[in-house]
Design a protein around this motif. Sequence first.
Motif, PDB file in Angstrom:
ATOM      1  N   ASP A  11      -4.378  -0.729   5.081  1.00 62.73           N
ATOM      2  CA  ASP A  11      -4.452  -1.313   3.738  1.00 62.73           C
ATOM      3  C   ASP A  11      -5.759  -0.894   3.063  1.00 62.73           C
ATOM      4  N   LYS A  12      -5.772  -0.962   1.759  1.00 59.13           N
ATOM      5  CA  LYS A  12      -6.970  -0.510   1.028  1.00 59.13           C
ATOM      6  C   LYS A  12      -7.919  -1.654   0.674  1.00 59.13           C
TER       7      LYS A  12
ATOM      8  N   TRP B 205      -4.232   0.883  -6.475  1.00 61.43           N
ATOM      9  CA  TRP B 205      -4.211  -0.193  -5.491  1.00 61.43           C
ATOM     10  C   TRP B 205      -4.889  -1.421  -6.089  1.00 61.43           C
TER      11      TRP B 205
ATOM     12  N   THR C 173       0.834  -1.210   0.000  1.00 57.94           N
ATOM     13  CA  THR C 173       0.000   0.000   0.000  1.00 57.94           C
ATOM     14  C   THR C 173       0.867   1.257   0.000  1.00 57.94           C
TER      15      THR C 173
ATOM     16  N   GLU D 179       1.364   4.268  -2.858  1.00 60.23           N
ATOM     17  CA  GLU D 179       1.324   5.715  -2.577  1.00 60.23           C
ATOM     18  C   GLU D 179       2.539   6.425  -3.165  1.00 60.23           C
TER      19      GLU D 179
ATOM     20  N   THR E 103      -5.480  -8.227   2.356  1.00 66.45           N
ATOM     21  CA  THR E 103      -4.093  -8.506   1.960  1.00 66.45           C
ATOM     22  C   THR E 103      -3.648  -9.857   2.506  1.00 66.45           C
TER      23      THR E 103
END
Length: 484
Positions: free
Chosen positions: A390-391, A346, A323, A327, A394
Amino acid sequence: MKYQIKDYLRHHGFVGQTLTVQGWVRTKRESKNVNFIALNDGSTINNLQVVAEAGVISDDILKLVTTGSAIAATGVLVDSQGAGQSVELKVESIEVYGTADPDLYPLQPKRHSLEFLREIAHLRPRTNTFSAVFRVRHALAFAVHKYFSDNGFFYWNSPIITGSDAEGAGEMFRVTTLDPKNPPLNEDGSINYKEDFFGKETNLTVSGQLEGELAALGLGKIYTFGPTFRAENSNTTRHLAEFWMIEPEMAFFELEDNMALAEDFVQYVIKYALENCQDDLAFLEKRLLEEEKNKPQNERSPMPLLEKLQFVVENEFERLTYTKAIEILLQSKPHKEKKFQYPVEWGIDLQSEHERYLVEKHFKKPVILTHYPRAIKAFYMKQEVDRPEDKGPTVRAMDVLFPGIGEMIGGSQREDNLEKLVARMEEVGIDPQSMDWFLDTRRFGSAPHSGFGLGFERLIQFVTGMGNIRDVIPFPRFPKSAEF
Ligand code: 4AD
Ligand code: MG
């Protein structure tokens, strides 16, 4: 044990003795009736200079002493008069074992392109560059075994022929003895593999990991080191259809332990090469500088080879999550200027351009990326609990990325929860029944465990500075090529 040229060059104690030295002639030059023969026996990058004073060796013999011929030279080892070597052999007699007709022998004393040499890979061990690469390859292989053995790991041999697809990617070479022209068929017209040699569909292994896990959950710490096969149609400088992988697998290791091991291991083997392959690495450093002379500045290596290796040994690898990496990529100049070929968001599988940006431009050192999206990683990776940073979902994965190479290591903590593992297998379309033996490790005495796979040829590329993976394995296999 018979001595070799490396011994004569290293120990001054041989000076004054009469010796017989055997090897292949690299070059012969004549100056004022004295012949200077550079002899190499493969034990070292350095040649022994054999000096034939006027009249000592008959012209009939000397005529046969050409580049590539194999000879035995007998004479006295003396301190050298000339610059460039400490000792030389004052020759008294020469026996020619095998001639190499200069009109036919392809390896003449001039620079040959790596592409040309790839076509005559059967002669590559006779060249300076490839003998250096293969000596380094040997040293690294030895260091791998030494590291693991010294640290309580057992060498484990996973099968090469297997019925499973460890990575679930389906890029496998089939192993069969069925007649391709007339295979036995089922009623529905599909091939009846029950009649095949093993009574089922089998393939060459894409990874020894799954069987490695069986071992780790009994022996504690194991490693495999063997040939691995991938039928992916990748014509790149970093992919082979047959390569060697090193796969340690450790019970009671979590992701953090796995990362620490990967870093320590890679640093150890590189340090081993630095300490044990000095002459070869110095030669390869010069070769690389020479090769890069013709490249534009921005395509050249930022550091000379030895400095780069020293840097990796001495500096901690950068650790960050996938993540965070996304970015950084979203903030990067190439992203903002739309220079990346593949878009960044992402969830994407990082492309080599993204990995290279992170290691070569942003961090300028090896990077360990963790916590990749579940959707792009193998079924066996341990599912991370949902974390706000986290988006999305994971896994406890880790990839180690290296400058100039990209992914050198792929690994993870393993899913040790039976229900979660089975659910994930079903999600991605793997029949749990077909891997019941694997699931038994989670049924009985399951425990946290982790491991990783390191592509041996990519490591050799990094250490030797060779740009193409086909130049660090004796006989490269890639799409449309399985020569020798
Ligand atoms: O990332 P990969 O696919 O991981 C595995 O196979 C896991 N089962 C390893 C494990 O956890 N035990 O492959 C591991 C490494 C890559 O990082 C890369 O260095 C190398 O193997 N590799 C290749 N090297 C050369 N040619 C290829 N086609 C390669 N594919 C992978
Ligand atoms: Mg991988």
